[in-house]
Scaffold this active site. Structure first.
Site, PDB file in Angstrom:
ATOM      1  N   TYR A 225      -1.822  -1.526   1.217  1.00  0.00           N
ATOM      2  CA  TYR A 225      -2.176  -3.063   0.593  1.00  0.00           C
ATOM      3  C   TYR A 225      -3.630  -3.293   1.227  1.00  0.00           C
ATOM      4  O   TYR A 225      -3.839  -3.024   2.382  1.00  0.00           O
ATOM      5  CB  TYR A 225      -1.121  -3.881   0.846  1.00  0.00           C
ATOM      6  CG  TYR A 225      -1.564  -5.424   0.644  1.00  0.00           C
ATOM      7  CD1 TYR A 225      -1.628  -6.002  -0.451  1.00  0.00           C
ATOM      8  CD2 TYR A 225      -1.740  -6.527   1.820  1.00  0.00           C
ATOM      9  CE1 TYR A 225      -1.830  -7.275  -0.801  1.00  0.00           C
ATOM     10  CE2 TYR A 225      -2.090  -7.658   1.581  1.00  0.00           C
ATOM     11  CZ  TYR A 225      -1.931  -8.091   0.196  1.00  0.00           C
ATOM     12  OH  TYR A 225      -2.337  -9.385  -0.096  1.00  0.00           O
TER      13      TYR A 225
ATOM     14  N   ASP B 230      -9.501   0.970   5.972  1.00  0.00           N
ATOM     15  CA  ASP B 230      -8.806  -0.425   5.988  1.00  0.00           C
ATOM     16  C   ASP B 230      -7.962  -0.508   7.168  1.00  0.00           C
ATOM     17  O   ASP B 230      -6.954  -0.258   7.413  1.00  0.00           O
ATOM     18  CB  ASP B 230      -8.093  -0.859   4.858  1.00  0.00           C
ATOM     19  CG  ASP B 230      -7.523  -2.112   5.112  1.00  0.00           C
ATOM     20  OD1 ASP B 230      -7.498  -2.754   6.020  1.00  0.00           O
ATOM     21  OD2 ASP B 230      -6.853  -2.726   3.971  1.00  0.00           O
TER      22      ASP B 230
ATOM     23  N   LYS C 163      -7.269 -10.008  11.100  1.00  0.00           N
ATOM     24  CA  LYS C 163      -6.231 -10.145  11.953  1.00  0.00           C
ATOM     25  C   LYS C 163      -6.436 -10.352  13.766  1.00  0.00           C
ATOM     26  O   LYS C 163      -6.940 -11.375  13.984  1.00  0.00           O
ATOM     27  CB  LYS C 163      -5.107  -9.092  11.909  1.00  0.00           C
ATOM     28  CG  LYS C 163      -4.406  -9.366  10.401  1.00  0.00           C
ATOM     29  CD  LYS C 163      -3.212  -8.292  10.098  1.00  0.00           C
ATOM     30  CE  LYS C 163      -2.923  -8.157   8.708  1.00  0.00           C
ATOM     31  NZ  LYS C 163      -1.879  -9.001   8.271  1.00  0.00           N
TER      32      LYS C 163
HETATM   33  N1  PMP Z   1      -5.426  -5.019   4.606  1.00  0.00           N
HETATM   34  C1  PMP Z   1      -4.547  -4.512   5.347  1.00  0.00           C
HETATM   35  C2  PMP Z   1      -4.253  -3.295   5.790  1.00  0.00           C
HETATM   36  C3  PMP Z   1      -3.561  -5.680   5.464  1.00  0.00           C
HETATM   37  O1  PMP Z   1      -2.358  -5.522   5.925  1.00  0.00           O
HETATM   38  C4  PMP Z   1      -3.889  -7.132   4.825  1.00  0.00           C
HETATM   39  C5  PMP Z   1      -2.713  -8.200   5.054  1.00  0.00           C
HETATM   40  N2  PMP Z   1      -1.630  -8.068   5.561  1.00  0.00           N
HETATM   41  C6  PMP Z   1      -5.132  -7.393   4.302  1.00  0.00           C
HETATM   42  C7  PMP Z   1      -5.734  -6.036   4.096  1.00  0.00           C
HETATM   43  C8  PMP Z   1      -5.484  -8.681   3.764  1.00  0.00           C
HETATM   44  O2  PMP Z   1      -5.905  -9.357   4.718  1.00  0.00           O
HETATM   45  P1  PMP Z   1      -5.684 -11.091   4.498  1.00  0.00           P
HETATM   46  O3  PMP Z   1      -4.207 -11.475   4.185  1.00  0.00           O
HETATM   47  O4  PMP Z   1      -6.209 -11.514   5.813  1.00  0.00           O
HETATM   48  O5  PMP Z   1      -6.379 -11.347   3.302  1.00  0.00           O
END
Ligand code: PMP
Length: 424
Positions: A143, A238, A266
């Protein structure tokens, strides 16, 4: 008792689609209703009915030092007194950017934004602008936020809801996104042979944590790095989840692999809305105003988020944070393996540092298809049993658990006792 939470949820349903502002919070994957948080402190969340939970969601990763940590709270309050947002450069933006560059060797320049979604979306645009190519490759179950190009075979909430592809994403957008199973070297090499020269980038969670937790097999990411270099595609890690959680330099430090671009979020915001992308200077300088690739944000580099993030990173550094998180993770893993043995359940437990996932499934999990073999009703039963005993795991099999510096040995022992009850 969840009387007040139930009332609030009914009220929320009237005004907010599904009663929540992010789908997985609705408990659809495990049944029942969400509880409403009143406050949180250390390792615990307290709901509006005054129930207390040991929290293994940690606001989905950010609160790595624990909730309402005095240093982070003070930093935010002190900054707020000076103004909550300027839309003008402020010195804290440099402090956080410098820290990221110092901690993550592959990063020479950083651009701040307000979420992980924005960070990955901008990485993709930057890769396309830089290479002049359109196609991207991602892995099933990874994701990367909810931008159109990346909501194809995504994990997390998209998976939990059984809607891997969102409505509203034009086919003509999705057709530029190719997907492959994680950890499959043969398919990876085949795709590069056929389409490697068309790829602007490959984006990957180096340790996928949105389909449960999956570890990379030795050699997989190394070969991916080689192929990207050979075919001129950028490698985007990511690290929104893993960055500043697994080590100072994130998963890339542990794995010894150097991506071209990285996305963060995060932990670097200390619980305030933040994201960032970083990488090689020659690529990052393609961003506006230096280059032709557009990115902007009213709240990018927000002083409260910068202050909270810096305070949290300083705490991690000062207190041997990563070593302590590994110790807590190891203690939880050892204990849970014993509990599994005693209960006769041969479930798969994946863990790295302070991240863990118990799959309600025997055997190993190396990709999304194997994660999906989990017994979801069995997971829901475990989840509710734990919740009843004051332990809060993410309300879906396809999420990762997080420990924070605030989780004590007593917390972990209490958690193991609750797991024992849940598993027999
Ligand atoms: N990339 C990863 C690996 C994530 O785990 C997440 C959110 N859990 C995101 C992108 C998206 O981040 P956000 O919810 O702050 O938009």
């Amino acid at each position: 008792m969840n009387i007040r939470s139930h009332e609030l949820f009914q009220e929320a349903l009237r005004y907010i689609p599904g009663g929540v502002n992010s789908p997985v919070r609705a408990f659809r994957a495990v049944g029942g209703e969400p509880f409403f948080a009143q406050r949180a402190e250390g390792s615990r969340v307290f709901d509006v009915d005054e129930n207390s939970y040991i929290d293994y969601v940690c606001t989905w990763g950010p609160s790595i030092a624990g909730h309402a940590v005095p240093e982070v709270v003070e930093a935010v309050i002190n900054r707020a007194r000076l103004g909550t947002s300027f839309g003008i450069p402020n010195p804290l933006e440099i402090d956080l950017a410098r820290k990221i560059c110092e901690w993550v060797p592959s990063v020479e320049k950083v651009r701040m934004c307000s979420s992980g979604t924005e960070a990955t979306m901008t990485c993709i645009r930057l890769a396309r602008g830089f290479t002049g190519r359109d196609k991207i490759l991602k892995f099933e179950g990874c994701y990367h936020g909810h931008s159109d190009s990346l909501l194809v075979k995504a994990g997390s909430g998209a998976l939990t809801l059984g809607q891997p592809d969102s409505a509203g994403v034009p086919q003509s957008f999705a057709q530029h996104t190719m997907t492959l199973p994680f950890n499959n070297l043969d398919l990876l090499q085949k795709v590069f042979q056929e389409a490697g020269k068309l790829l602007a980038a490959v984006i990957v969670e180096p340790i996928p944590a949105n389909a449960g937790l999956i570890l990379p097999q030795p050699g997989f990411l190394e070969r991916l790095r080689e192929l990207c270099t050979e075919y001129g595609a950028l490698l985007i890690f990511d690290e929104v989840m893993t960055g500043f959680r697994l080590a100072k330099g994130g998963a890339q430090e542990i794995l010894g692999i150097c991506p071209d671009l990285s996305a963060f979020g995060k932990v670097i915001g200390g619980g305030l809305p933040v994201g960032a992308l970083g990488g090689k200077r020659e690529i990052m300088d393609w961003l506006a105003p230096l280059g032709p690739v557009y990115h902007a944000g009213t709240l990018s580099g927000n002083p409260l988020a910068m202050a909270a993030g810096l305070a949290q990173l300083n705490l991690l550094e000062k207190n041997n944070g990563f070593g302590r998180l590994e110790n807590s993770g190891a203690m939880l893993e050892d204990g849970l393996r014993k509990v599994l043995q005693r209960s006769g359940k041969n479930y798969c437990l994946n863990r790295i540092g302070s991240m863990f996932c118990l799959f309600a499934k025997e055997g190993e999990v190396w990709n999304l298809d194997e994660a999906k073999e989990s017994d979801l009703p069995a997971f829901a039963k475990i989840f509710h049993s734990l919740l009843n005993d004051g332990i809060y795991l993410a309300p879906s099999q396809f999420e990762t658990g997080f420990l924070s510096l605030a989780h004590s040995e007593e917390d972990i022992e209490e958690t193991l006792r609750a797991f024992h009850k849940a598993l027999i």
